[in-house]
Design an enzyme around this catalytic site. Structure first.
Site, mmCIF file in Angstrom:
data_model
loop_
_atom_site.group_PDB
_atom_site.id
_atom_site.type_symbol
_atom_site.label_atom_id
_atom_site.label_comp_id
_atom_site.label_asym_id
_atom_site.label_seq_id
_atom_site.Cartn_x
_atom_site.Cartn_y
_atom_site.Cartn_z
ATOM 1 N N PRO A 1 58.997 -37.558 65.411
ATOM 2 C CA PRO A 1 59.831 -37.561 66.621
ATOM 3 C C PRO A 1 59.030 -38.011 67.838
ATOM 4 O O PRO A 1 57.882 -37.610 68.037
ATOM 5 C CB PRO A 1 60.261 -36.099 66.748
ATOM 6 C CG PRO A 1 60.241 -35.588 65.348
ATOM 7 C CD PRO A 1 59.086 -36.279 64.691
ATOM 8 N N CYS A 2 59.668 -38.840 68.662
ATOM 9 C CA CYS A 2 58.937 -39.478 69.757
ATOM 10 C C CYS A 2 59.226 -38.871 71.122
ATOM 11 O O CYS A 2 58.620 -39.270 72.113
ATOM 12 C CB CYS A 2 59.283 -40.966 69.801
ATOM 13 S SG CYS A 2 61.018 -41.303 70.251
ATOM 14 N N GLN A 3 60.148 -37.891 71.202
ATOM 15 C CA GLN A 3 60.628 -37.468 72.513
ATOM 16 C C GLN A 3 59.517 -37.013 73.450
ATOM 17 O O GLN A 3 59.560 -37.292 74.654
ATOM 18 C CB GLN A 3 61.666 -36.352 72.364
ATOM 19 C CG GLN A 3 62.990 -36.805 71.792
ATOM 20 C CD GLN A 3 63.012 -36.763 70.268
ATOM 21 O OE1 GLN A 3 61.970 -36.707 69.626
ATOM 22 N NE2 GLN A 3 64.199 -36.786 69.697
ATOM 23 N N SER B 1 57.554 -40.357 74.485
ATOM 24 C CA SER B 1 58.285 -41.461 75.098
ATOM 25 C C SER B 1 58.257 -41.368 76.620
ATOM 26 O O SER B 1 58.281 -40.285 77.204
ATOM 27 C CB SER B 1 59.740 -41.450 74.600
ATOM 28 O OG SER B 1 60.523 -42.378 75.319
#
EC number: 2.1.1.37
Length: 438
Positions: free
Chosen positions: A85-87, A90
């Site tokens: 997951p990149c949240q 980002s």
């Protein structure tokens, strides 16, 4: 090439384990290259899409499955892939992952050095955003495989993330090349790059950090060869009422194809018989003619929305793509008369097949979270075969094979079983009308 899901209970020929599998971006890429995969995904809605697409899936938390169910992964798996997951990393997120890069780098070294993982887990829970810790999971799965007596180490590793994670992929590459500590002398050839999706025929601008590692002796690691021109943005204020200031492409290169535009991609996706993509509303005098105003602000100012015409690639497709406004003319813009991309159209801009069976809730989020399958095909083909995808493979990748409902039901039963091992609370929701029960 076998159809997806035709061997639901027979995973012996599965080669790829896709961590954080989402709705299937890398799995779709693998399928069209002739490789079978199995994914681990905690989001029940993404699982529902995967079941409908015929993709073998464990509805599980990646960390929990590593600790308690590792033996369920087929012994035939020799390729580890995934996009954590990149949240938290980002630029659109809260920045917790970016602020923790130095700490995460130390955790990578500590894992390879063999420090007590219980203590490491305790410290990871103290991170501002625990999702940041998930970027460590591919390494932890590799070390688990090396420690397991009955398994061989993965021969190939392919990881994907937002470009801000590239420094961590560089640390991964150095550690995998060292063979030190818990790697037990096992060394990899490894490298990482920032790749622009439009340079691989994806009709959107999106930059990803890619790491590829191969066991030493299995051949050198090389970056996938770009096939299309880059789309170079002209910086500066751009609005929907200033179409003359929109970005243009860079100086043409003789050996590369032009980047693919939104209009081209959607027009092509609308042509197959019974395609769910109907772009008649976006045509003027028989030609694609629209422009898109992004939901995201520009330069940190939410009032300065970006704008692109149908003759250019899309903005990065995110989980908020359903909020983008699509206009056919300046008059429509001034009258606040706009349209939205459908889920199928959003998927096409991600290079999913036009008829991909998006299912469950939060479908826009599923689309935005996925790896563009076309980029995945180029990366996997280069990593696993040392070549670019064939033209026949690329042509086939526009249409997804029909999956019988019985196969979907079997995959759901296999992935969720009695639900007791699914992520806690993931099924404790009220079923909405028109949504299949998990």
């Amino acid at each position: 090439m076998s159809s997806p899901g035709t061997q639901v209970h027979h995973l012996d020929d599965v080669r790829i384990l896709d961590l954080f599998a989402g709705p299937g971006g890398l799995d779709v890429a693998a399928h069209f290259l002739g490789f079978r995969s199995v994914g681990i995904e905690w989001d029940r809605n993404a699982c529902e899409t995967r079941y409908a697409a015929g993709l073998p899936t464990f509805h599980a938390d990646v960390s929990v499955m590593r600790r308690t169910r590792f033996e369920e992964i087929p012994a035939s798996v020799d390729i580890l892939a995934g996009g954590p997951p990149c949240q938290s990393f980002s630029v659109a997120g809260n920045g917790a992952g970016r602020r923790a890069l130095d700490r995460v780098e130390k955790f990578l070294h500590r894992l390879v050095d063999g420090e007590d993982e219980t203590q490491i887990d305790k410290e990871l829970h103290d991170l501002d955003d625990y999702r940041t810790a998930l970027v460590l999971e591919p390494l932890r799965w590799l070390l688990k495989a090396i420690d397991a007596e009955e398994r061989d180490p993965y021969r190939v590793i392919v990881l994907e993330q937002v470009p801000e994670v590239l420094p961590l992929w560089e640390v991964y590459a150095r550690l995998l090349s060292s063979g030190e500590g818990r790697l037990k002398g096992i060394k990899y050839e490894a490298d990482c790059w920032k790749l622009k999706t439009e340079r691989f025929g994806v009709p959107q601008t999106r930059t990803r950090a890619i790491l590829v590692a191969r066991l030493a002796g299995d051949g050198s690691v090389e970056a996938p060869q770009a096939t299309h021109l880059p789309f170079d943005l002209q910086r500066g204020r751009r609005t929907a009422v200033q179409p003359d200031t929109l970005p243009t492409d860079s100086e043409p290169q003789a050996t590369a194809l032009p980047w693919v535009s939104m209009g081209e991609a959607l027009d092509a996706a609308s042509r197959p018989e019974n395609s769910p993509v109907d772009v008649s509303r976006l045509r003027t005098d028989g030609r694609m003619n629209f422009f898109v105003v992004s939901n995201y602000g520009s330069g940190g100012d939410p009032k300065n929305r970006g704008c692109r015409p149908s003759s250019e690639p899309s903005f990065t497709v995110t989980g908020k793509i359903s909020r983008n406004r699509v206009y056919k003319s300046i008059a429509d813009f001034e009258a606040k008369k706009f349209d939205r991309f459908t889920i199928s159209e959003s998927g096409v801009l991600q290079t999913f097949p036009h008829n991909y069976p998006w299912s469950g809730k939060d479908q826009a989020q599923q689309v935005g979270n996925a790896v563009p399958p076309l980029l995945g095909m180029h990366v996997l083909s280069k990593a696993l075969r040392g070549t670019t995808p064939t033209q026949a493979e690329l042509c086939a990748a526009t249409t997804w094979p029909t999956v019988p409902s019985a196969t979907t039901d079997l995959l759901r039963a296999h992935g969720c079983e009695d639900r007791s091992r699914c992520p806690t609370g993931s099924h404790d929701v009220t079923r909405s009308r028109g949504m299949s029960s998990l």
